[in-house]
Motif scaffolding. Sequence first.
Motif: not given
Length: 441
Positions: A222-245
């Motif tokens: 289960t993930i949380q993303l901060g509002l910063g552009s860096l946290a959000n941009a890097t999190a796009l790499c999580l598209s390969v993951k499965k079953g995230l909350g």
Amino acid sequence: MVWFKAGPLFEDSVKLASMYKEKLVSAAEAVSVISSNDNIVVPPGAAEPEVLMEALANRKSELKDVRIHQMLPLREASYLKPGMERHFRHVSWLTSSVVKRGVKEGRAGVMPGYLYEYPKFIQDMDVDVFMGTVSPMDEHGYFSFGVSVDYTIAAAGSAKKVILVVNPNMPRTMGYSFIHISQADMIVEDNTPLLEIPKPELTKIHTKIGDYVCELVDDGSTIQLGLGSLANATALCLSVKKGLGVHTHFITDTIVDLVECGAVTNRRKNIHQGKIICSSAVGSKRLYQFMNNNPLFEMHAVSYTNDPQIIARNHNMVAINSVDEIDLLGQCASEPIGPKLYSGTGEQVDFARGAMNAQNGKSIVVLQSTHKGRTKIVPMLESGSVVSLSRNDVDYVVTEYGIAKLRGKTYRQRAEALIAIAHPDHRDGLAEAAKKFGLTR
């Protein structure tokens, strides 16, 4: 002849429509109830009632020392501009770029505190007027606070006067986001498009950081993303993951991307299974439309979403936040660098502590190794800098050069791990500084 007989629902709808019409006023009439020295609370971000804020600014010659409490304004409203400080004073509960200048110049103030405490701060404050944007009324007489629940429920419940701006562009969101027409003193109609912020562009550095973050995030987390552009941009790499909350404060377009690609399903969450738990949304029209009447989202006040004890109930909780600078002890600065105070801590402390106390939880801090040639991993924070995350609240640190695990490490081990993920051009200097400060031999 058979006559039509009105049923209870029809009678209620007529009553609600009449109540709505009685409370409908112009923006100028609505803000006429505001007096000098009043405390005004408005929602953050895209839920700011722009039409009321401008109508209020037009009354500047009649008013003095009106305090406007708000988190994360996205536009420089008229009352924020130089020369208005005798009439209006902005109190920032989480500063954005549009008010940093005002804070630095002493025209605006900053409210420090943990985000999950903000509703209590509001309830303890003497709130004269709450003004917020809501979705159109439903057949039961309820409006939704849409993209901003945060502290709005607490403010509306505490205020002496409640003014609602009904905007058809505001999505109707699910969860604890509703207010009944009986709780409103005045209603103003407006159709101004909601404020938007651009989606961060993914650079090569973001991709490198994202790849390292991906190594730390397990399927089913289960993930949380901060509002910063860096946290959000890097999190796009999580598209390969499965079953995230998702259990987070801010929802951004990145979350929509992860839902649409199938990475986020929320089906493996141990609490609130099948739901994205959030409190606010900041992004594009696409995001706002995606949230409209979407039962996937469950909105709560920050006193719930950001409560470290609630966060810690999520198994495999991963918090991902960006910071501006970190020293060799692991202290992070995400507010001012140096003694000029202009910001607040935001949600990162709440989620760092919550994630690290969760079963198999992790807190990840991300930052680029340099900015304009200057290292962002420093021997020590500049004198006067506010420590946003203490050395005890830092778990993993990620740059484009790798991962440093700090939790459970000595000062020497921390310094060595951080130097290893610094930019190569700055590693020798950091190593010399570490020896000078007695962190390494």
